[in-house]
Design a protein around this motif. Structure first.
Motif, PDB file in Angstrom:
ATOM      1  N   SER A 270       0.819  -1.208   0.000  1.00 52.14           N
ATOM      2  CA  SER A 270       0.000   0.000   0.000  1.00 52.14           C
ATOM      3  C   SER A 270       0.857   1.264   0.000  1.00 52.14           C
ATOM      4  N   THR A 271       0.483   2.199  -0.844  1.00 56.83           N
ATOM      5  CA  THR A 271       1.083   3.528  -0.813  1.00 56.83           C
ATOM      6  C   THR A 271       0.373   4.339   0.269  1.00 56.83           C
ATOM      7  N   PRO A 272       0.892   5.513   0.629  1.00 58.23           N
ATOM      8  CA  PRO A 272       0.196   6.334   1.626  1.00 58.23           C
ATOM      9  C   PRO A 272      -1.270   6.603   1.282  1.00 58.23           C
ATOM     10  N   ALA A 273      -1.549   6.927   0.027  1.00 60.09           N
ATOM     11  CA  ALA A 273      -2.936   7.204  -0.357  1.00 60.09           C
ATOM     12  C   ALA A 273      -3.804   5.966  -0.215  1.00 60.09           C
TER      13      ALA A 273
ATOM     14  N   HIS B 278      -7.005   5.223   2.538  1.00 55.60           N
ATOM     15  CA  HIS B 278      -8.322   4.703   2.175  1.00 55.60           C
ATOM     16  C   HIS B 278      -8.668   3.463   2.989  1.00 55.60           C
ATOM     17  N   LEU B 279      -7.716   2.538   3.124  1.00 54.68           N
ATOM     18  CA  LEU B 279      -7.976   1.286   3.839  1.00 54.68           C
ATOM     19  C   LEU B 279      -8.301   1.541   5.305  1.00 54.68           C
ATOM     20  N   LEU B 280      -7.591   2.454   5.933  1.00 59.00           N
ATOM     21  CA  LEU B 280      -7.850   2.749   7.340  1.00 59.00           C
ATOM     22  C   LEU B 280      -9.226   3.383   7.525  1.00 59.00           C
ATOM     23  N   LYS B 281      -9.613   4.240   6.603  1.00 60.67           N
ATOM     24  CA  LYS B 281     -10.927   4.869   6.706  1.00 60.67           C
ATOM     25  C   LYS B 281     -12.048   3.855   6.508  1.00 60.67           C
TER      26      LYS B 281
END
Length: 571
Positions: free
Chosen positions: A113-116, A120-123
């Motif tokens: 995963s990239t930062p972006a 998204h995944l955490l949200k």
């Protein structure tokens, strides 16, 4: 199993209760059962610098209990979500099983995963605890997380309050180089400090909590690229996950007497590897030979030193192994459960003849396989198909536009249902996902023959499968459309000998705009994981791109055009 061409294209597998080899249908029950059976056997090994870590099944149980106690100390309750962002390492297993013992839901997150993407995944996942690996290759996830949410760097452990991630309270990082005198960095606890949280938690309560888990409870949340531009969260029940873990042991024809030693290059955060490699190995009392990130030279040395007999990899990784400088010098004579058609099976030290259960069809939504033939099934029985429905499963073929069930031999959309079918997508009511008969419409095309075999013929959707991973072209195109000088873009998958497909972005530039392919690839690399970055960026004029009557690009024609544009002999 037989049908006739006059019948509807619906085929059902044997009853689930007739499937041999199934054990407990919860993750805590699975772990307890294999621990009681194989207690002192080695369950995993991993080399860390000059040291070799080895855990027995009893060790894994104890380490999972420790994680469960620590999680309960954070206040985690029934169905609480715990993010696990790690490579294939011992703590990944203890974190996922520990989450299940505590009654939580393990949310497996990709280390690509990239930062972006991570944002998204955490949200979407709404995790309340995040257990992560501090450094993976060039990715420093501690820095990435504090860049995403600066309060992580200043909040005390357990005291994080974030409007960006409103459910996230606790973070803990595992590292091979964590200084002994540092217990936390802001709200990020070290792994030893996190585990120490649980020392006063009751072991009996943890085990009682695990015993209450029902097969129908939510076990895991995996992510998969679907028809939308963002990865979709897929919730699976304990029953579905456990069935596949036991089932893969049978499909690979593994037993405790085989002393299975499994090496895999692919992350357990992908459901296929979770079932194939981890599930089948533990169900048969074997040992996982862990490698955090794929390196061909190192992998071959591991296979030699650890006497690996069950390697699990994708075609491009087989090719990298064969091209490694030490290919000719390693001893791979322990190999047994390796398909005859892979380079390793043809290695000068390997003499085994084995046909893996590769003739299968599945999805993350069914926690992998729905149809399959077991290992060493004769070619004449397989007949080029993707297998027959597994016990408890039903498969039908429908007209993709009308939803009407077709006839045997007619080509249409593959639809599946069964005991491993997901509980649903995060944020989407299940009734919007399944049809009136409870079938999941996969977006893949194929047909059933009069022997009940499924023939998968490709995707009706445009998802690209490259090196075993799914790539959403919409996700790539969203990044490209944000670049100056881009008028139209469409990303497609072009066939490739070892990767299956490669990602190719086709762009129509704005009038008079001058675009550089490598500059575009570099910019995309900053936004997306490496396997999503286009291998090729091609430029076309307006009149070269065929459009439909509704102004949509004709993907198949564009894919063919891209294929002819690329010199495949240089791949």
């Amino acid at each position: 199993m037989s049908t006739t061409p006059t019948l509807p294209a619906i085929v059902r597998g044997a009853p689930l209760e007739d499937e041999p080899g199934l054990g407990s249908l919860t993750l805590p029950g699975f772990l307890r059962e294999v621990t009681e059976t194989f207690s002192e056997r080695e369950v995993l090994t991993m080399q860390v610098d000059s040291e070799i870590v080895r855990w027995t099944y009893a060790d894994l149980w104890e380490r999972a209990i420790e994680v469960a106690q620590a999680l309960r100390s954070t206040g985690l309750g029934k169905d609480g979500r715990v993010g696990v962002l790690m490579t294939n390492r011992p703590e990944w297993l203890s974190a996922v099983f520990g989450t299940s013992l505590a009654g939580g839901v393990a949310v497996t997150l990709s280390t690509f995963s990239t930062p972006a993407e991570l944002d998204h995944l955490l949200k979407v996942s709404s995790v309340s605890v995040l257990l992560f690996e501090g450094q993976v290759l060039k990715q420093n996830f501690a820095e990435i997380l504090t860049d995403l949410e600066p309060r992580i760097a200043t909040a005390a452990p357990g005291a994080l309050r974030s409007s960006k991630y409103p459910f996230l309270r606790h973070l803990a990082a595992v590292s091979d180089t964590t200084p002994a005198d540092r217990s936390s960095d802001g709200s990020i606890e070290s792994w030893p400090t996190f585990l120490a949280r649980g020392v006063n938690e009751s072991r009996e309560e943890v085990e009682a909590c695990a015993a209450t888990t029902a097969p129908s409870d939510t076990a895991v949340l995996f992510f998969s690229s679907g028809s939308t531009s963002k990865p979709k969260g897929i919730l699976s029940a304990h029953r579905g996950v456990a069935i596949q873990m036991w089932r893969f042991r049978r499909m690979y024809d593994l037993s405790p007497e085989d002393n299975v030693r499994c090496w895999s290059a692919n992350g357990f955060f992908w459901s296929g590897n979770f079932g194939m490699a981890l599930g089948s190995t533990l169900a048969s009392g074997g040992s996982l030979v862990l490698q955090r990130t794929f390196d061909a030279d190192e992998a071959l040395l591991l296979m030699d030193a650890e006497k690996v007999n069950f390697p699990v990899a994708w075609p491009h990784q087989w090719a990298a192994l064969e091209a490694s400088p030490n290919w000719g010098s390693v001893d791979l004579s322990s190999m047994r459960f390796v398909d005859f058609n892979t380079p390793i099976a043809k290695h000068k030290t390997v003499s085994t003849i084995y046909f893996e259960p590769g003739h299968a069809y599945g999805n993350t939504e069914t926690f992998t396989i729905s149809t399959c033939f077991p290992a060493n099934t004769p070619d004449e029985e397989i007949a080029g198909s993707s297998g027959i429905p597994l016990p408890g499963n039903s498969v039908k073929i429908v007209d993709a536009l009308t939803g009407a069930t077709l006839r045997i031999g007619e080509r249409g959309e593959i639809c599946v249902k069964g005991p491993t079918l997901m509980l649903g997508y995060v944020g989407t009511p299940l009734m919007e996902t399944l049809d009136a008969e409870g079938f999941f419409h996969t977006g893949d095309g194929g047909y059933l023959d009069d022997s009940g075999r499924l023939f998968w013929e490709g995707r009706l959707t445009d998802i690209i499968k490259t090196g075993g991973a799914n790539v959403s072209p919409l996700e790539v195109d969203e990044v490209i459309l944000g670049l100056p000088g881009v008028k139209v873009t469409r990303t497609v998958g072009v066939p490739h000998e070892t990767l299956g497909e490669v990602v190719v972005s086709c762009i129509v530039p704005q009038d008079s705009a001058t675009l550089d392919p490598e500059a575009i690839r570099t910019l995309i690399k900053e936004k997306l994981a490496s396997y999503k970055v286009p291998r090729h960026v091609l430029f076309f004029s307006d009149n070269e791109i065929s459009m439909t009557g509704s102004a949509k690009i004709k993907t198949d024609e564009l894919r063919n055009l891209a294929s002819t544009r690329i010199d495949t002999t240089h791949w």
